[in-house]
Motif scaffolding. Structure first.
Motif, PDB file in Angstrom:
ATOM      1  N   UNK A 285       0.786  -1.330   0.056  1.00 23.51           N
ATOM      2  CA  UNK A 285       0.052  -0.050   0.048  1.00 23.51           C
ATOM      3  C   UNK A 285       0.807   1.289   0.134  1.00 23.51           C
ATOM      4  N   UNK A 286       2.091   1.166   0.695  1.00 23.09           N
ATOM      5  CA  UNK A 286       2.869   2.299   0.775  1.00 23.09           C
ATOM      6  C   UNK A 286       3.533   2.618  -0.668  1.00 23.09           C
ATOM      7  N   UNK A 287       4.033   1.473  -1.266  1.00 24.03           N
ATOM      8  CA  UNK A 287       4.747   1.647  -2.733  1.00 24.03           C
ATOM      9  C   UNK A 287       3.627   1.934  -3.812  1.00 24.03           C
ATOM     10  N   UNK A 288       2.542   1.558  -3.730  1.00 24.65           N
ATOM     11  CA  UNK A 288       1.564   1.475  -4.872  1.00 24.65           C
ATOM     12  C   UNK A 288       1.380   3.031  -5.468  1.00 24.65           C
ATOM     13  N   UNK A 289       1.386   4.060  -4.796  1.00 26.00           N
ATOM     14  CA  UNK A 289       1.134   5.168  -5.355  1.00 26.00           C
ATOM     15  C   UNK A 289       2.576   5.841  -5.983  1.00 26.00           C
ATOM     16  N   UNK A 290       3.765   5.244  -5.710  1.00 32.06           N
ATOM     17  CA  UNK A 290       4.893   5.378  -6.402  1.00 32.06           C
ATOM     18  C   UNK A 290       4.994   4.437  -7.714  1.00 32.06           C
TER      19      UNK A 290
END
Ligand code: SAM
Length: 292
Positions: A285-290
């Protein structure tokens, strides 16, 4: 009254009557022990009104025991040579339907709609062909079928990987993929001597009970599984190096991944096999926007 199909004598006489020769390429190892079959069926916890989907009925050894305990059994068999045999051995059971199809190509959801009642309690029970165990289980789970669970025989080594916990050498992407959808447990180990021909690996029975919803909620399921694939690509490497090298090239820089790992409190020097499913979820979830 005929003896059970799975006795060694009856099995041999059926095979001789039809001049049947085993195809190794189709994972044909038939069970010849009724005691083992009863125990497999017990683990499925069927009721009189349950429906069962079987994969690979062979000459009907397991199918017969299922037909005695369930309302209806629908079995997918790929080998057309077995169809006349099954018509014969299963003739006493009017609640069995054999479908001649490769289960990997079948529209199982459509078959369920046609063959079973709405909201009927459904279990998959099978002695799986070992050459395609994982694809079959993954297909049944990814198709999001309305089943309570799966009880199946498979290679012990694969059973160990499916039910493994973080920090063990068996834990990997297969453990996570299955435990995401199900509670997984190895319920029996099975000796080679109860099969003809005997397989050259040890076997076990696992029970997968489907969760009402996946064990964690993630923003993007495909990306979550992509993170897991990348994290286990090279087992000896750290999570940081695996994610840097094995995610789609050029999308994420090492420093960005390192920062994200620290932010979700995962030491970048850890290896994938030590991360719990929840940690993979937080990371994804933390990496997905990147990535998006
Ligand atoms: N159920 C029987 C028993 O326990 O004695 C036979 C089990 S044997 C391990 C696996 C069976 O799966 C064989 O009958 C084989 O022909 C069938 N099979 C192999 N690949 C299949 C596939 N892709 N779809 C459906 N059946 C398949």
């Amino acid at each position: 009254m005929n003896k059970d199909i799975a006795t060694p004598i009856r099995t041999r006489s059926i095979l001789e009557k039809y001049g049947f020769s085993f195809k190794k390429s189709l994972g044909q190892n038939f069970l010849i022990d009724t005691n083992i079959l009863h125990r497999i069926v017990d683990h499925a916890e069927l009721h009189d009104d349950s429906g069962v989907i079987e994969i690979g009925p062979g000459i009907g050894a397991l199918t017969e025991q299922l037909a005695k305990r369930a309302e209806k059994v629908v079995a997918f068999e790929i080998d057309n040579r077995l169809l006349p045999i099954l018509a014969d051995t299963l003739s006493p059971y009017s609640n069995v339907r054999v479908i001649h199809q490769d289960v990997l190509k079948a529209d199982v959801l459509e078959v369920i709609k046609q063959e079973f009642k709405t909201k009927q309690d459904l279990m998959v029970v099978a002695n799986l062909p070992y050459y395609v165990t994982t694809p079959i289980i993954m297909k049944l789970l990814e198709d999001k079928l309305p089943i309570r669970g799966i009880v199946c025989m498979l290679q012990k080594e694969v059973a160990d990987r499916i039910s493994a916990s973080p920090g063990t050498k068996e834990y990997g992407s297969l453990s996570i993929a299955i435990q995401y959808y199900c509670k997984a447990e190895t319920v029996m180990t099975v000796p080679r001597t109860v099969f003809v021909p005997q397989p050259n690996v040890d076997s076990a029975v696992i029970r997968l009970l489907k969760r009402d919803r996946p064990i964690i909620e993630v923003v993007n399921e495909l990306f979550f599984f992509e993170i897991i694939r990348a994290s286990f690509a090279q087992r000896r490497k750290t999570i940081l190096n695996n994610l840097t090298n094995n995610l789609e090239k050029g999308k994420m820089k090492k420093v960005e991944i390192e920062e994200a790992l620290q932010e979700v409190e995962i030491d970048p020097r850890r290896r994938g096999e030590t991360l719990s499913i929840e940690e993979f979820g937080r990371l994804s979830d933390r990496l997905y926007p990147l990535f998006a």
